[in-house]
Design an enzyme around this catalytic site. Sequence first.
Site, PDB file in Angstrom:
ATOM      1  N   ASP A 286       0.880  -1.172   0.000  1.00 25.42           N
ATOM      2  CA  ASP A 286       0.000   0.000   0.000  1.00 25.42           C
ATOM      3  C   ASP A 286       0.920   1.225   0.000  1.00 25.42           C
ATOM      4  OD1 ASP A 286      -2.211   1.884   0.582  1.00 25.42           O
ATOM      5  OD2 ASP A 286      -3.340   0.073   1.054  1.00 25.42           O
ATOM      6  N   HIS A 320       1.182   1.992  -3.335  1.00 28.10           N
ATOM      7  CA  HIS A 320       0.134   2.811  -3.956  1.00 28.10           C
ATOM      8  C   HIS A 320       0.588   4.251  -4.129  1.00 28.10           C
ATOM      9  CE1 HIS A 320      -3.346  -0.088  -2.646  1.00 28.10           C
ATOM     10  NE2 HIS A 320      -2.455  -0.654  -3.424  1.00 28.10           N
TER      11      HIS A 320
END
Length: 474
Positions: A286, A320
């Site tokens: 992430d 991300h």
Amino acid sequence: MKSFKFILAVLLFSSLSWSANAIQDEKKWAEIYEIIDNIKEPVFQDKTFNIVDFGAKADGSTLNTEAIQTAIDKCSKAGGGTVLVPAGTYLTGAIHLKNDVNLHIAENAVLKFSTNPNDYLPLVQTRWEGNDVFNYSPLIYANGQNNFAVTGKGTIDGQGSSENWWPWKGASQYGWKEGMPSQLDEGVGRPALDKWEREEAPLFERQAGEGFYLRPQFVSFINCTSVKIEDIKIINSPFWVVHPILSKDVIFRGVHIESLGPNSDGFDPESCKNVLVENCIFDTGDDCIAIKSGRNSDGRKPNVPTENMLIRNCKMIEGHGGVVIGSEISAGARNIFAENCVMSSPDLDRAIRLKTNNHRGGVTDGLYVRNIEVGQVKDAVIRINCSYDPKEGQGNYPPMVRNVYISNITADMTGKTPAKYGLRLEGIKGENAVENIYISDCTFNGVEKVSQIEDVKNLHLENVIINGKKVEAN
């Protein structure tokens, strides 16, 4: 002649404006350096408490929680020092750090954490995706402690995998299968957190743990001061990797994170003040770094922003986003700085990202970014999104992002899979959600589309070259 004078005046004003902004920018950098130089770094007595002397066994299968915790408790009670994890592999459950303790993971030592949820009881106070809750203890935890650290050249392994912890996410790519429980089930997990927050339930009523499927953070501490995490390698986190909450004077230095599981954010300071991140490597599932300050009313009521944070000399690989603010940013963020970082991976979505919506709200005021080398990203080099997670619907707390200064970012994806955008900046129609954005001396090559810019007020672009062409603000 009048029109010539008018144009000259406009050009002069523009030049003076940029000059004034440059001076202000340098002043702000000088201020953050001074703040960071004055962070109170933890110091420890010259005493060593070897966990082997308290009964720990390096066989990788004996549960050493009691031995390690006893060493920590005795070290703190004796006025502090170093709790040594020597070479070898040690299995443990939750470890709770105490005042004046340096938990030192020696080179060739592995602290391996149990995958049995019962080894993370009793429940402790924490935040989960920005909401206050009592949940399973983070694997390494502290509450209300001062002057402690986790250091050393060894490894801490959370054993998160598609067989342990990660299926609770409720996503098939992480091992979940139809009929298995997850954090998405009605009445538990994320729905329970949303209900407690919406109804403003008292903290003591927010008891999660067994049956709620909220994965524990790897390293998390709350209401602490003078904390250092240095040099260790962290792998396979169940959830967010390192998560300081409501803490002050935090140093995160030389840490190497490899955790590609669900929500494996690398470093998530939440409502923290005076934070240094330097010389770290992030390879995450992430966001590499995600700056937080609470979700919805759980952030707005205490109203503690994250402020005075410097990120420098770091490497971001998969994730991300490289440096991210949001999305749980309801108390806002201010004075956030990042410089001299390298970000590149075909699986890195964005380099710089701000994300929020009109449920989260919050004011982000003062983001300063310079000297960033981007090799490859998928979505955009610079991304501001004020309508993140639209499934939440419309809320009544419009966010604000203002006073963003970004300079000297280079991104070259020539010959690689191109990013979709160079600049992707989206405010909220009819709201002054994004204003005073200054981007200068940036060169991006190999992007599909130059920009997507909507509802941005006072956007200033100076010497921004994308795919070989100078880009002007509309």
